[in-house]
Design a protein around this motif. Sequence first.
Motif, PDB file in Angstrom:
ATOM      1  N   SER A  90      19.545 -29.278 -41.073  1.00  0.00           N
ATOM      2  CA  SER A  90      20.965 -29.276 -41.443  1.00  0.00           C
ATOM      3  C   SER A  90      21.671 -28.001 -41.002  1.00  0.00           C
ATOM      4  O   SER A  90      22.883 -27.965 -40.876  1.00  0.00           O
TER       5      SER A  90
ATOM      6  N   LYS B 138      27.937 -32.747 -41.513  1.00  0.00           N
ATOM      7  CA  LYS B 138      27.772 -33.357 -42.837  1.00  0.00           C
ATOM      8  C   LYS B 138      28.739 -34.528 -42.958  1.00  0.00           C
ATOM      9  O   LYS B 138      29.926 -34.392 -42.652  1.00  0.00           O
TER      10      LYS B 138
ATOM     11  N   ASN C  96      26.044 -31.912 -35.079  1.00  0.00           N
ATOM     12  CA  ASN C  96      25.264 -31.974 -36.318  1.00  0.00           C
ATOM     13  C   ASN C  96      26.232 -31.715 -37.452  1.00  0.00           C
ATOM     14  O   ASN C  96      26.628 -30.585 -37.685  1.00  0.00           O
TER      15      ASN C  96
ATOM     16  N   TYR D  19      23.574 -35.836 -43.288  1.00  0.00           N
ATOM     17  CA  TYR D  19      24.032 -35.273 -42.020  1.00  0.00           C
ATOM     18  C   TYR D  19      23.857 -36.278 -40.893  1.00  0.00           C
ATOM     19  O   TYR D  19      22.924 -37.077 -40.902  1.00  0.00           O
TER      20      TYR D  19
END
Lengths: 303, 243
Positions: B75, B13, B11, B19
């Motif tokens: 996120s 950015k 996960n 993301y």
Amino acid sequence: MVDLSVNLGGIRLDNPIIPASGTYGFGYEFSELYDINILGSISLKGTTKEPRFGNPLPRIAECREGMINSVGLQNPGVEKVISEEIPKLRQCFNKKAIANVGGFSLDEYTYNCEKLGEVPEIGIIEVNISCPNVHAGGMSFGTDAKNAAEVTRRVKAVTNKPVFIKLSPNVTDIVEIAKACEDAGADGLTLINTLMGMKIDLKTRKPVIFNKKGGFSGPAIFPVAIRMIYDVYEAVKIPIMGVGGVATAENVIEMMLAGATAVQVGAANLTEPYVCKNIIEELPALCEKYKIEKLSDIIGGAH
Amino acid sequence: MKQSLFDIVSNKKIARDIYEMVLYGDTSDLVRPGQFINIKLDGLFLRRPISVCDYDDKTITIIYKVVGEGTEKMSKMDGGKLDILTGLGNGFDIEKSGDKPLLIGGGVGVPPMFNLCRKLIENGKDVTVIMGFMSQEDVFYKTEFEKLGAKVYVTTNDGTEGIKGFVTDAMKEIEAYTYFYTCGPEPMLKGVYDASKTSGELSFEARMGCGFGACMGCSCETKYGNKRICKDGPVLKKEEIIW
């Protein structure tokens, strides 16, 4: 072996679990997920005389432990429900279903109930006099005892099927309206429909829902439903289908203790598509845990 | 539709507020590019519908933008499991593409173009992709599309990368295409619809209740009757749309 069966208005259900109107379509789409014959029955999508698209979008808003909807009775109209939707349901469901009838006038309620009452697959007529999302008719019949009684009388005159009146919680005294429906000949009551609610977006500073307000449902309203079922059970002799925020097998037992003969599961179907199946599978063990041999014995047990 | 648990493999950015999450689990219900999944998050009542960027027989890649409480929660996730409904929506029809399909994505409308692009190139198509963003710091997946073998145009509203303007400005530079596929915000879809010279498919967003056709929360009117964006869509054919 725990006996889960209940008798609802003269119809024997294998168990008290019924998906609530508006959260389960006409049933057949959930049959892609599991065998829907395990259900007690199904309350079908609210049906009006004419086809309806419903309200403009957005018509869904999320809240803590629930959601607001303003769908506004989208449905293909009573003729198509009978000629197309119910035959599709028949392919995957061999029990009696509950027709949920909407309307904008006494004549429309009567017409829809007469038509749907003639359908052999329909076991019970549930008359929705409590939809918060239509401007004319709908809830205005459900917030006045005299009007509620008049709808009940008119509908009872055109069908031999058991008639349940679905009541609004958005009233000062639900007991008065419940008694008026009973006196007018209702075979049972369904309560509660959604609570009027609203959600405002902090970024736009405007209501999220196009129609501004809508019906609030989900686990947050469960205690309100329990209280109203409890109060109405004290005042009437006819059976109650409980609905409002049910998401677990524990909720089902609590609602039956309050006075519900059968229990509808609504918004939970939308977030947990297997919730009705899970509840039905969990009920026997839960009954054993609480020393319940026959589920129908506990109806109104909290009184 | 299938409900199952997925492991969060990664996960990270990849652009401003954007993301990329890779999930491991049962992907057998995903059958076409352009479908979506619906993710249950602790403490939130409704699931979060997110389009599928790419998938194979064990993993799903999604790309999402942090826009609210749900995506904010997502996120911050670092491993763990997610309860997901997979195989939702109709997806794109790759049989219709012709030899030179044009793919147009705007912002988080770009991700569903990725698996579509992969499938079309695997089928030997000559694929052109237009990706529209606000600014350079929003741009993602340009090289990933190029690696698949697509010809890629980037547009930014402020001109900090690629062509200055909208995706429709880039469309003017494409001489010929056989069919188009697009996903993005509704004003962009309308712009693409008006500028398009061929038939095509448009993928819509909507505020959904269930994501699988039960609640009627995301219905729209089309030339062929009412459709549910979540179940009968999110992809609609150009010819059926009523704006």
